[in-house]
Scaffold this active site. Structure first.
Site, PDB file in Angstrom:
ATOM      1  N   CYS A 188      37.403  42.781  55.505  1.00  0.00           N
ATOM      2  CA  CYS A 188      37.918  43.553  54.491  1.00  0.00           C
ATOM      3  C   CYS A 188      36.965  44.447  53.557  1.00  0.00           C
ATOM      4  O   CYS A 188      37.118  45.604  53.253  1.00  0.00           O
ATOM      5  CB  CYS A 188      39.095  42.822  53.652  1.00  0.00           C
ATOM      6  SG  CYS A 188      38.202  40.998  53.198  1.00  0.00           S
ATOM      7  N   HIS A 201      40.090  43.906  46.314  1.00  0.00           N
ATOM      8  CA  HIS A 201      38.752  43.796  46.195  1.00  0.00           C
ATOM      9  C   HIS A 201      38.171  45.038  45.606  1.00  0.00           C
ATOM     10  O   HIS A 201      38.669  46.292  45.675  1.00  0.00           O
ATOM     11  CB  HIS A 201      38.213  43.753  47.823  1.00  0.00           C
ATOM     12  CG  HIS A 201      38.329  42.467  48.566  1.00  0.00           C
ATOM     13  ND1 HIS A 201      38.984  41.594  47.929  1.00  0.00           N
ATOM     14  CD2 HIS A 201      38.136  42.292  49.946  1.00  0.00           C
ATOM     15  CE1 HIS A 201      38.930  40.630  49.055  1.00  0.00           C
ATOM     16  NE2 HIS A 201      38.709  41.115  50.178  1.00  0.00           N
TER      17      HIS A 201
END
Length: 371
Positions: free
Chosen positions: A137, A276
């Site tokens: 990711c 994130h």
């Protein structure tokens, strides 16, 4: 001809996001979907666009799986480890699209992120590759934000510090984080409302509770609420975490580079739910003006958004709370560093469940159904 597409793991967190995106983009009108389950086969399937898929197939039934032109799985690594080699050994020649990491570094697989490596994907399809895997990711989000610099071959090396959301560890971890937050707040709720205690006494109470043996840490092993965890994934022999190792290994495979681009740093888990963030120090191969750098980044893809390096713009547009649930990839804090004209600072944020997980799978499916 409409392709038969098997969907496995569609109830989980990534799978649910994938299904939502497929409905938003009307992808189901272009395929014949077959829904599988590892535990509830034979039961009613989902209702998609007012169409009821009545029977869930057994996700371990190789004979039924072999009938699929494409299988897209978000079921996890254990499922892939068991089913994928068995399918291939039984002669299945279909396309396998996977969210799990097991197959990423295999020679006969491609890590997919088509806004960045469409040429690699297209070439691999022409060569007969039939296994396509979503990337880590943070790496996918990094490449979406810095894609222009990689495309123009300006990057010599990158040092990165990540600030990774609980969602990257899984649904149970997200729940545990929220439970930790709730317990800490409830322990001092009265003190906060009355305003009769000093902040230091409140902080002391919170700290003691977070260190108590009854504090919920089954999934993270340690408190994350009001704290952080500077280690993600397993330990490598060179002192890296596996998450840190992936940065260089996967990036170079995604890009299909001939000469390795050096990437390293420290991966940290923070109390964000599903976004994130990453801070970069980038060594450029040559001095390029900041204006040109911004233009190169901006022109790479339609999702990246260059944020002016100001307090107001940064606070409003470059945080997890502003990005969560969107496909936006803001990148800001762009400036040259004191180390020299070739040294660039950057900060980016992205939704771990969208571009970090589900969206590359969805887009790969659309590439394959158009073949």
């Amino acid at each position: 001809m409409i392709k038969i597409v098997g969907l496995v793991g569609w109830r989980g967190m990534v799978g649910s996001v994938l299904l939502k995106r497929m409905q938003e983009e009307n992808d189901f009108s272009r395929i014949k979907p077959v829904f599988f389950s590892t535990s509830q086969f034979g039961q009613d399937g989902p209702i998609i666009n007012n169409i009821s898929y009545n029977i869930l197939e057994n996700a371990y039934n190789i004979d039924v799986l072999k009938e699929m032109d494409i299988i897209i799985t978000c079921q996890g690594g254990s499922y892939t480890k068991e089913i994928y080699p068995t399918l291939r050994k039984n002669g299945w020649k279909g396309y396998w699209i996977d969210a799990a990491s097991n197959l990423r570094m295999k020679n006969d697989s491609v890590i997919i992120l088509d806004p960045v490596n469409y040429n690699v994907i297209e070439d691999s399809i022409n060569k007969g590759i039939r296994t396509f895997v979503g990337g880590n990711c943070t790496i996918s989000l990094m490449l979406m934000s810095l894609g222009g610099l990689f495309q123009t071959e300006l990057v010599e090396w990158i040092a990165v510090s990540t600030y990774q959301a609980a969602s990257g560890a899984g649904a149970r971890h997200m729940i545990e984080l929220l439970n930790q937050m709730g317990i800490l707040y409830k322990s001092v709720e009265t003190d906060l409302l009355k305003g009769s205690h000093s902040i230091l006494s409140i902080e002391d109470k919170v700290t003691k509770i977070s260190r108590s043996v009854n504090f919920p840490v089954k999934n993270f092993s340690v408190p994350l609420a009001a704290s952080l965890i500077p280690w993600i994934d397993t330990e490598m022999s060179n002192g890296q975490s596996r998450e840190e190792w992936k940065g260089q290994a996967e990036t170079n495979k995604i890009l299909g580079t001939k000469d390795t681009i050096l990437i390293d740093g420290t991966c940290v888990r923070i109390g964000s739910l599903r976004c994130h963030s990453q801070s970069f120090v980038i060594k450029l191969k040559k001095d390029v003006s900041l204006e040109d750098i911004e233009e190169i980044i901006r022109n790479h893809n339609k999702w990246v958004d260059v944020i002016p390096n100001s307090i107001q713009d940064t606070l409003l547009k470059l945080t997890p709370s502003s990005v969560t649930g969107t496909l936006n990839i803001p990148i800001g804090r762009l400036r040259k560093l004191n180390m020299g004209k070739k040294y660039l600072s950057a900060f980016t944020v992205g939704d771990q469940l969208l571009w970090g997980a589900a969206e590359p799978l969805r887009r790969m499916l659309n590439i394959l159904i158009n073949i």
